[in-house]
Design a protein around this motif. Structure first.
Motif, PDB file in Angstrom:
ATOM      1  N   VAL A  50      61.269  40.724 -31.204  1.00 32.14           N
ATOM      2  CA  VAL A  50      61.801  41.021 -32.669  1.00 32.14           C
ATOM      3  C   VAL A  50      60.527  41.552 -33.370  1.00 32.14           C
ATOM      4  CG1 VAL A  50      62.925  40.167 -34.641  1.00 32.14           C
ATOM      5  CG2 VAL A  50      63.698  39.307 -32.410  1.00 32.14           C
ATOM      6  N   ARG A  51      60.560  42.706 -34.002  1.00 28.84           N
ATOM      7  CA  ARG A  51      59.661  42.925 -34.998  1.00 28.84           C
ATOM      8  C   ARG A  51      60.120  43.417 -36.315  1.00 28.84           C
ATOM      9  NH1 ARG A  51      56.405  45.914 -30.067  1.00 28.84           N
ATOM     10  NH2 ARG A  51      58.462  46.090 -29.371  1.00 28.84           N
ATOM     11  N   GLN A  52      59.626  43.055 -37.459  1.00 25.98           N
ATOM     12  CA  GLN A  52      60.215  43.351 -38.687  1.00 25.98           C
ATOM     13  C   GLN A  52      58.902  43.476 -39.698  1.00 25.98           C
ATOM     14  OE1 GLN A  52      61.884  39.674 -40.415  1.00 25.98           O
ATOM     15  NE2 GLN A  52      62.723  40.937 -42.194  1.00 25.98           N
ATOM     16  N   GLU A 111      56.517  39.385 -36.063  1.00 25.30           N
ATOM     17  CA  GLU A 111      57.248  39.323 -34.745  1.00 25.30           C
ATOM     18  C   GLU A 111      57.226  38.038 -34.057  1.00 25.30           C
ATOM     19  OE1 GLU A 111      54.835  41.592 -31.901  1.00 25.30           O
ATOM     20  OE2 GLU A 111      52.978  40.430 -32.329  1.00 25.30           O
ATOM     21  N   PHE A 112      58.075  37.766 -33.104  1.00 19.44           N
ATOM     22  CA  PHE A 112      58.318  36.868 -32.090  1.00 19.44           C
ATOM     23  C   PHE A 112      59.278  37.246 -31.050  1.00 19.44           C
ATOM     24  CE2 PHE A 112      61.963  36.509 -35.055  1.00 19.44           C
ATOM     25  CZ  PHE A 112      63.202  36.355 -34.136  1.00 19.44           C
ATOM     26  N   GLY A 113      59.193  36.359 -29.946  1.00 17.03           N
ATOM     27  CA  GLY A 113      59.509  36.536 -28.923  1.00 17.03           C
ATOM     28  C   GLY A 113      60.744  35.552 -28.504  1.00 17.03           C
ATOM     29  N   LEU A 114      62.012  36.013 -28.323  1.00 18.30           N
ATOM     30  CA  LEU A 114      63.088  35.119 -28.156  1.00 18.30           C
ATOM     31  C   LEU A 114      63.634  35.314 -26.746  1.00 18.30           C
ATOM     32  CD1 LEU A 114      65.169  33.144 -29.412  1.00 18.30           C
ATOM     33  CD2 LEU A 114      66.474  35.278 -30.093  1.00 18.30           C
ATOM     34  N   VAL A 115      63.543  33.839 -25.960  1.00 16.65           N
ATOM     35  CA  VAL A 115      64.208  33.761 -24.773  1.00 16.65           C
ATOM     36  C   VAL A 115      65.173  32.787 -24.574  1.00 16.65           C
ATOM     37  CG1 VAL A 115      63.109  32.929 -22.454  1.00 16.65           C
ATOM     38  CG2 VAL A 115      61.481  33.628 -24.048  1.00 16.65           C
ATOM     39  N   ARG A 120      54.157  35.460 -34.850  1.00 19.72           N
ATOM     40  CA  ARG A 120      53.048  35.543 -35.515  1.00 19.72           C
ATOM     41  C   ARG A 120      53.071  36.525 -36.630  1.00 19.72           C
ATOM     42  NH1 ARG A 120      51.408  37.094 -29.851  1.00 19.72           N
ATOM     43  NH2 ARG A 120      52.179  39.082 -29.500  1.00 19.72           N
ATOM     44  N   TRP A 121      52.217  36.491 -37.456  1.00 23.51           N
ATOM     45  CA  TRP A 121      52.141  37.560 -38.529  1.00 23.51           C
ATOM     46  C   TRP A 121      51.025  38.527 -38.273  1.00 23.51           C
ATOM     47  CZ3 TRP A 121      54.399  40.321 -42.203  1.00 23.51           C
ATOM     48  CH2 TRP A 121      53.643  40.953 -43.126  1.00 23.51           C
ATOM     49  N   GLN A 122      51.226  39.926 -37.994  1.00 23.83           N
ATOM     50  CA  GLN A 122      50.238  40.694 -37.605  1.00 23.83           C
ATOM     51  C   GLN A 122      49.968  41.567 -38.783  1.00 23.83           C
ATOM     52  OE1 GLN A 122      49.103  41.135 -34.923  1.00 23.83           O
ATOM     53  NE2 GLN A 122      50.297  40.944 -33.082  1.00 23.83           N
ATOM     54  N   ALA A 123      48.730  41.053 -39.362  1.00 20.97           N
ATOM     55  CA  ALA A 123      48.334  41.698 -40.767  1.00 20.97           C
ATOM     56  C   ALA A 123      47.011  42.784 -40.446  1.00 20.97           C
ATOM     57  CB  ALA A 123      47.538  40.279 -41.430  1.00 20.97           C
ATOM     58  N   GLU A 157      61.995  38.956 -47.055  1.00 19.73           N
ATOM     59  CA  GLU A 157      62.810  37.958 -46.231  1.00 19.73           C
ATOM     60  C   GLU A 157      62.544  38.052 -44.702  1.00 19.73           C
ATOM     61  OE1 GLU A 157      67.222  36.340 -45.551  1.00 19.73           O
ATOM     62  OE2 GLU A 157      66.879  38.096 -47.018  1.00 19.73           O
ATOM     63  N   ILE A 158      61.941  36.922 -44.250  1.00 19.18           N
ATOM     64  CA  ILE A 158      61.674  36.783 -42.816  1.00 19.18           C
ATOM     65  C   ILE A 158      63.070  36.443 -41.897  1.00 19.18           C
ATOM     66  CG2 ILE A 158      60.558  35.598 -40.815  1.00 19.18           C
ATOM     67  CD1 ILE A 158      58.685  37.721 -42.404  1.00 19.18           C
ATOM     68  N   PHE A 159      63.113  37.214 -40.938  1.00 23.36           N
ATOM     69  CA  PHE A 159      64.181  36.798 -39.899  1.00 23.36           C
ATOM     70  C   PHE A 159      63.581  35.877 -39.098  1.00 23.36           C
ATOM     71  CE2 PHE A 159      66.282  37.681 -35.614  1.00 23.36           C
ATOM     72  CZ  PHE A 159      67.635  37.092 -35.952  1.00 23.36           C
ATOM     73  N   ALA A 160      64.533  34.776 -38.814  1.00 24.41           N
ATOM     74  CA  ALA A 160      64.131  33.574 -37.933  1.00 24.41           C
ATOM     75  C   ALA A 160      65.310  32.901 -37.786  1.00 24.41           C
ATOM     76  CB  ALA A 160      63.044  32.830 -38.297  1.00 24.41           C
TER      77      ALA A 160
END
Length: 224
Positions: free
Chosen positions: A150-152, A137-141, A124-127, A108-111
């Motif tokens: 955020v990294r999961q 991961e994503f950056g929240l401003v 983005r998805w770092q595969a 389950e992705i956190f968004a």
């Protein structure tokens, strides 16, 4: 008795008379002397009429060149006004990117739903990672330009966490949103790490601990 005819005594008198004062006239400095000035030159250079005209033309050309440059720059600057802060905001669709990622992530992705003045500047998805741990991961401003990274990951391990946190030192445990988070600190950055049902979340910020805690509470509410 006649005074002795001494040339060393006569020289200063002659120089004083020529200068019209009682002080001796200073001899010109050698041109090798670092204190030498224009007045110490054995002659005063004079520009010929052609040389003076050429120098004047060079100066006029320089003035005209500067004038043409300014005339070209003014309309360019008017057509390209300074960018506003809003121009740096990204158009990343966090929800759409998260939905696509969840189809391949296996967890389950956190968004979170973003507020009016919030935005994600990347998602983005770092595969293919050097650590062998794929992650989201994503950056929240936030409204006041504070930033939370955020990294999961579902397959996290101590090595991956150490790399993600830049080997930050664990300092304490903190309960946020009913979930226990490990706190790590390095330089200006604070990290929060927590394990959930099928993934591990790592949050980091070097701008605001309050914003970091706020995002941690959102994560806990969405994933628990």
């Amino acid at each position: 008795m006649h005074p002795e005819n001494n040339t060393e005594n006569n020289a200063p008198a002659t120089e004083n008379a020529a200068s019209g004062s009682g002080l001796p006239v200073a001899s010109p400095r050698s041109l090798d002397d670092p204190n030498a000035t224009f007045e110490d030159l054995p002659f005063k250079p004079q520009l010929t009429e052609k040389q003076a005209k050429r120098a004047n033309q060079t100066f006029k050309g320089m003035v005209l060149s500067i004038g043409f440059t300014v005339a070209i720059l003014i309309p360019v600057l008017m057509l390209n006004p300074a960018p506003k802060d809003d121009a740096f905001e990204s158009d990343v669709n966090l929800q759409a990117t998260a939905e696509q990622t969840e189809q391949i992530s296996g967890f389950e992705i956190f968004a979170p739903e973003l507020g009016e003045k919030e935005y994600a500047n990347f998602a983005r998805w770092q595969a293919n990672t050097a650590q062998g741990v794929p992650y989201w991961e994503f950056g929240l401003v936030s409204e006041d330009k504070n930033f939370v990274w955020v990294r999961q990951a579902a397959e996290s391990n101590p090595t991956w966490i150490a790399l993600i946190t830049d080997a930050a030192t664990p300092t304490e445990k903190r309960t946020i949103g009913g979930t226990e988070w490990e706190v790590r600190v390095k330089d200006q950055s604070t990290y929060l790490i927590a394990d959930f049902a099928d993934s591990t979340v790592v949050l980091s910020s070097d701008t605001s601990v309050e914003q970091l805690n706020s995002v941690a509470e959102q994560v806990a509410n969405d994933l628990k």
